[in-house]
Scaffold this motif. Sequence first.
Motif, PDB file in Angstrom:
ATOM      1  N   ARG A   1       0.836  -1.193   0.000  1.00 12.82           N
ATOM      2  CA  ARG A   1       0.000   0.000   0.000  1.00 12.82           C
ATOM      3  C   ARG A   1       0.874   1.248   0.000  1.00 12.82           C
ATOM      4  O   ARG A   1       2.057   1.211   0.353  1.00 12.82           O
TER       5      ARG A   1
ATOM      6  N   ASP B   1       1.373   4.578   7.057  1.00  8.89           N
ATOM      7  CA  ASP B   1       0.116   5.211   7.444  1.00  8.89           C
ATOM      8  C   ASP B   1       0.470   6.505   8.168  1.00  8.89           C
ATOM      9  O   ASP B   1       1.647   6.766   8.405  1.00  8.89           O
TER      10      ASP B   1
ATOM     11  N   TYR C   1       3.502  -0.861   4.413  1.00  8.33           N
ATOM     12  CA  TYR C   1       2.263  -0.353   4.986  1.00  8.33           C
ATOM     13  C   TYR C   1       2.413   0.969   5.730  1.00  8.33           C
ATOM     14  O   TYR C   1       2.096   1.069   6.921  1.00  8.33           O
TER      15      TYR C   1
ATOM     16  N   TYR D   1       0.439   5.590   1.146  1.00  2.81           N
ATOM     17  CA  TYR D   1      -0.354   6.449   2.024  1.00  2.81           C
ATOM     18  C   TYR D   1      -0.480   7.819   1.398  1.00  2.81           C
ATOM     19  O   TYR D   1       0.507   8.394   0.940  1.00  2.81           O
ATOM     20  N   CYS D   2      -1.693   8.339   1.361  1.00  5.02           N
ATOM     21  CA  CYS D   2      -1.922   9.682   0.815  1.00  5.02           C
ATOM     22  C   CYS D   2      -2.931  10.398   1.703  1.00  5.02           C
ATOM     23  O   CYS D   2      -3.950   9.807   2.089  1.00  5.02           O
ATOM     24  N   THR D   3      -2.636  11.667   2.042  1.00  6.94           N
ATOM     25  CA  THR D   3      -3.528  12.416   2.898  1.00  6.94           C
ATOM     26  C   THR D   3      -3.571  13.873   2.459  1.00  6.94           C
ATOM     27  O   THR D   3      -2.671  14.350   1.752  1.00  6.94           O
TER      28      THR D   3
ATOM     29  N   LEU E   1       3.995   9.825  10.748  1.00  7.51           N
ATOM     30  CA  LEU E   1       3.909   8.646   9.887  1.00  7.51           C
ATOM     31  C   LEU E   1       4.319   7.401  10.660  1.00  7.51           C
ATOM     32  O   LEU E   1       5.196   7.454  11.528  1.00  7.51           O
TER      33      LEU E   1
ATOM     34  N   LYS F   1       5.301   6.592  -0.485  1.00  7.92           N
ATOM     35  CA  LYS F   1       5.317   5.416  -1.351  1.00  7.92           C
ATOM     36  C   LYS F   1       6.721   4.846  -1.428  1.00  7.92           C
ATOM     37  O   LYS F   1       7.672   5.416  -0.899  1.00  7.92           O
TER      38      LYS F   1
ATOM     39  N   TYR G   1       5.108   3.011   9.920  1.00  9.71           N
ATOM     40  CA  TYR G   1       5.267   1.914   8.961  1.00  9.71           C
ATOM     41  C   TYR G   1       5.987   0.779   9.673  1.00  9.71           C
ATOM     42  O   TYR G   1       6.489   0.950  10.800  1.00  9.71           O
TER      43      TYR G   1
END
Length: 206
Positions: A73, A136, A134, A75-77, A147, A88, A149
């Motif tokens: 995955r 987040d 992963y 992560y985008c916010t 963040l 990424k 991970y």
Amino acid sequence: LANGELVLFWFTSLAFHEYRDVAKAHPEYEKVYNSISDDAKRAALGSWARRSTDGGRTWSEPVVSQVGNPNSRLYCTKLRNGHLLMVKHGKMGEHFEQKGWLPRRELRAFVSDDEGRTWKGDLLLDERTKGLSYPDGDVAADGSVYLTYDCDRMRAGEILVAHITEQDVLAGKLVSEGSYLRRVASSRTIHRPETASGMEVLPLGA
């Protein structure tokens, strides 16, 4: 997005074909997999994007995404100022040959000020060449981003934390007071991971 559009990113690979234990555990997946021709599988390999302007009722035709990512995955916010932040694997635009289960290497952060059409900056969060996955996060009240991970989940089982700002990402290095990278929040073993100069590792329980 600010204009109400939705953007969907996804990737495809042939990892399912290589991991037969997964196929045996999910025969319903294998049935679908076997129903798709080899040519169709090869044509669909890669990272893709679609947009919706009606709340997800209809979607544009898929286009090859510049984002690129292995079998993991991203992560985008949305930041407080409306810009987007993405975490990424690898550099923006880097092509990942989706022929199998790729190393989950190099986590990097990028910023977009045009709702994901283009991306700026390149902050290397963790330079390790495998085992990262992963990401987040959460946006703090002051606009900075925390963040998380994991790394080497089957052995060391590290959970790591980073604290960054948009300015850090655009500069490609930590320039904001209070920013940090690769703090170990928890781990199965007490050890010091590979670190770059100036990166702090917290003891367990800190």
